[in-house]
Design a protein around this motif. Structure first.
Motif, PDB file in Angstrom:
ATOM      1  N   CYS A  31      -4.284  -1.256   7.481  1.00 15.81           N
ATOM      2  CA  CYS A  31      -5.208  -2.168   8.173  1.00 15.81           C
ATOM      3  C   CYS A  31      -6.424  -1.452   8.745  1.00 15.81           C
ATOM      4  O   CYS A  31      -7.393  -2.106   9.148  1.00 15.81           O
ATOM      5  CB  CYS A  31      -4.469  -2.906   9.283  1.00 15.81           C
ATOM      6  SG  CYS A  31      -3.118  -3.957   8.685  1.00 15.81           S
ATOM      7  N   PRO A  65     -10.450  -1.444   0.492  1.00 19.28           N
ATOM      8  CA  PRO A  65      -9.142  -1.947   0.906  1.00 19.28           C
ATOM      9  C   PRO A  65      -8.018  -1.341   0.064  1.00 19.28           C
ATOM     10  O   PRO A  65      -8.249  -0.816  -1.027  1.00 19.28           O
ATOM     11  CB  PRO A  65      -9.261  -3.451   0.654  1.00 19.28           C
ATOM     12  CG  PRO A  65     -10.208  -3.548  -0.498  1.00 19.28           C
ATOM     13  CD  PRO A  65     -11.207  -2.433  -0.300  1.00 19.28           C
ATOM     14  N   THR A  81       2.899  -4.521   6.695  1.00 21.42           N
ATOM     15  CA  THR A  81       1.641  -4.577   5.939  1.00 21.42           C
ATOM     16  C   THR A  81       1.480  -5.939   5.284  1.00 21.42           C
ATOM     17  O   THR A  81       0.382  -6.516   5.276  1.00 21.42           O
ATOM     18  CB  THR A  81       1.599  -3.476   4.869  1.00 21.42           C
ATOM     19  OG1 THR A  81       1.780  -2.209   5.490  1.00 21.42           O
ATOM     20  CG2 THR A  81       0.275  -3.479   4.128  1.00 21.42           C
ATOM     21  N   CYS A 128      -2.741  -6.628   4.775  1.00 20.49           N
ATOM     22  CA  CYS A 128      -3.602  -5.451   4.624  1.00 20.49           C
ATOM     23  C   CYS A 128      -3.467  -4.763   3.270  1.00 20.49           C
ATOM     24  O   CYS A 128      -3.929  -3.634   3.100  1.00 20.49           O
ATOM     25  CB  CYS A 128      -3.328  -4.455   5.747  1.00 20.49           C
ATOM     26  SG  CYS A 128      -3.760  -5.111   7.381  1.00 20.49           S
TER      27      CYS A 128
END
Length: 520
Positions: free
Chosen positions: A403, A410, A425, A430
């Motif tokens: 995150c 990403p 997660t 994320c």
């Protein structure tokens, strides 16, 4: 005339350098070859510690100790190069289990052959370097002595030697005769006596077991004659039958991959396909099949979600050797499972250039990965031993890392062994795709949208067909599963499972498109 004199002058000047180069080459080759022939290396091969040494008899010879016969197979290598493998200690509980284990490993020998070849190559390089260094040292010493004596003194020595040439030849003759007499006195009587033990006679392994059918590889194996104990032959027969069953089962499955190839999603333009395996648990029989599935799909990456071994012991290095050999054309991203704990398996992964995830984002083939090896340690048939953290703590820590990534970089795919390690997660959205193994059964894919981001969790079934922690065998205990993951621009867009059933049939799952980000 002057040109001829110039040429002769140049030759006289070049002669010492040419002589030094020849001296260097001769000493280097002699020392290097002598060192190579007498070299040996202690390694782990299959389920054994072993000592490998090179020979020039054109055969790979396995010395299995006093109870079992020596076996050999032609190597077909240049200059008659061969090797001797002295099989030593193992952690197997009994001889029958050991031979069965060896037979199963021998049914897929590519990884172990590649390792032995690497060991022999390293020996050759090491001894070549040592020989070159020795040759250089001798050449430097000779060149230094030559320069220190000087041209005048060299001419005086030449004259002195020339004037006493006949005397020197006479003395040399006397010395040569004395040396020959000495050598004859040492070796002659022994050569004239009949040896106490006759030379080894080799015969085909098939002659030891005439009632057993042999494939082409075993037909070329020879056994040292004179081995005919009932118990020993029975053990060998069982091992050969295990080998044959394994090669037949997995060989037939391998041949079926092409038959189902039209149903496997293949990488289109702009797509990158990764092949996922997990929970192989030493079953290297599935490796060529998984590799062929990846080849049909056009895979460029192998994702290994752990539990390649059953107990993380050094004798299980063969499972990583096999993985490295069969997927040598793919980039490998891996984590270690709870049965791989202890450090050895991870070390072997790194030696084979795998990208072992360790809580830091890495990019492979344009895909941003994050993950870590399992913190729990579980032996073969033993209870879990806690590590430095629990899976719940690992889940929180990895989520914090995922995150915290910048918006333009990403995490595309998280890889862990236990699905408990990716829960935080997934809940926080994320990472786009979260992959695991551990459960020995497929779970998912389950997709949802979190704050505009597509999040999919998926747990792969056991690739090795493991019912428990040990899957090495001549057939599957559970269906063996691999998963193909398709990416576009580094983001996952589809999943497809391919499963080898207990019958040996192959089931190709439906290609499932993953939902895109709504804020992409």
């Amino acid at each position: 005339m002057s040109a001829r004199l110039v040429t002769k002058a140049r030759l006289r000047k070049a002669a010492p350098w040419v002589a030094l180069v020849v001296l260097w080459a001769v000493v280097s080759a002699g020392v290097g070859l002598l060192g190579f022939v007498n070299d040996s290396e202690r390694v782990t091969i299959g389920a054994h510690a072993a000592e490998v040494s090179p020979t020039f008899d054109g055969h790979a010879t396995l010395d299995l100790g006093a109870v079992l016969p020596r076996l050999r197979l032609k190597t077909d290598l240049p200059a008659g190069l061969g090797l001797n493998v002295d099989i030593q200690e193992t952690d197997a509980d009994n001889l029958t289990d050991l031979l069965n284990r060896d037979a199963l490993i021998a049914s897929q020998p590519d990884g172990e052959i590649a390792k032995i070849q690497q060991v022999i190559q390293e020996m050759a390089v090491d001894n070549a370097v040592a020989g070159a260094g020795s040759g250089l040292l001798v050449a430097v010493v000779v060149a230094t002595a030559w320069a220190m004596v000087g041209p005048r003194r060299r001419r005086e020595l030449f004259v002195a030697l020339h004037s006493s040439e006949r005397r020197v030849q006479h003395r040399a003759f006397v010395v040569l005769v004395a040396m020959l007499i000495t050598i004859a006195s040492i070796f002659g009587p022994g050569r004239m006596r009949a040896p106490e033990i006759a030379p080894t006679v080799w015969k085909p392994l098939a002659s030891l077991l005439p009632e057993v059918s042999f494939d082409q590889r075993l037909k070329d194996v020879e056994v040292a004659a004179g081995f005919n104990t009932t118990g020993g032959v029975g053990v060998i027969r069982t091992a050969v039958q295990t080998y044959e069953r394994s090669t037949q089962f997995y060989g037939k499955v391998f041949d079926k991959v092409d038959m189902v190839g039209g149903r496997i999603h293949q990488a289109a333009e702009g797509e990158t396909v990764a092949l996922m395996v997990s929970d192989r648990h030493d079953n290297i029989g599935m490796d060529p099949i998984a590799a062929e599935i990846g080849k049909v799909a056009g895979a460029k990456v192998l994702i290994d979600a752990g539990d390649d071994s059953s107990s993380g012991q050094s004798w299980e290095g063969f499972t990583i050797n096999s993985l490295a050999q069969h997927f040598k054309d793919l980039k490998v991203v891996a984590v270690a499972g709870n049965h791989d704990a202890g450090g050895y398996i991870e070390s072997e992964m790194r030696k084979n250039k795998f990208t072992v995830l360790d809580s830091k984002p890495v990019e492979v083939e344009g895909i941003r990965f994050l993950g870590d090896s399992d913190p729990t340690r579980t032996g073969l048939g033993s209870a879990d031993t806690p590590g430095d953290e629990t899976t719940a703590q690992q889940s929180v820590r990895l989520a914090d890392v995922a995150c915290d990534q910048p918006a333009d970089k990403p995490i595309s795919t998280m890889v862990v062994h236990d699905p408990a390690s990716f829960q935080d997660t997934a809940n926080r959205g994320c990472a786009n795709l979260l992959l695991s193994g551990h459960l020995h059964r497929q779970v998912g894919p389950d997709s949802k949208i979190i704050e505009g981001r597509s999040v999919t969790t998926f747990t792969n079934g056991t690739t090795g067909g493991a019912a428990y922690a040990f899957a090495l065998g001549y057939t599957l205990r559970r269906p063996g599963e691999v998963t193909l993951v398709t990416y576009v621009k580094g983001l996952p867009v589809g999943l497809q499972t391919v499963t080898v059933e207990l019958t040996g049939d192959i089931t190709v799952g439906t290609y499932r498109s993953l939902p895109p980000d709504t804020e992409r």
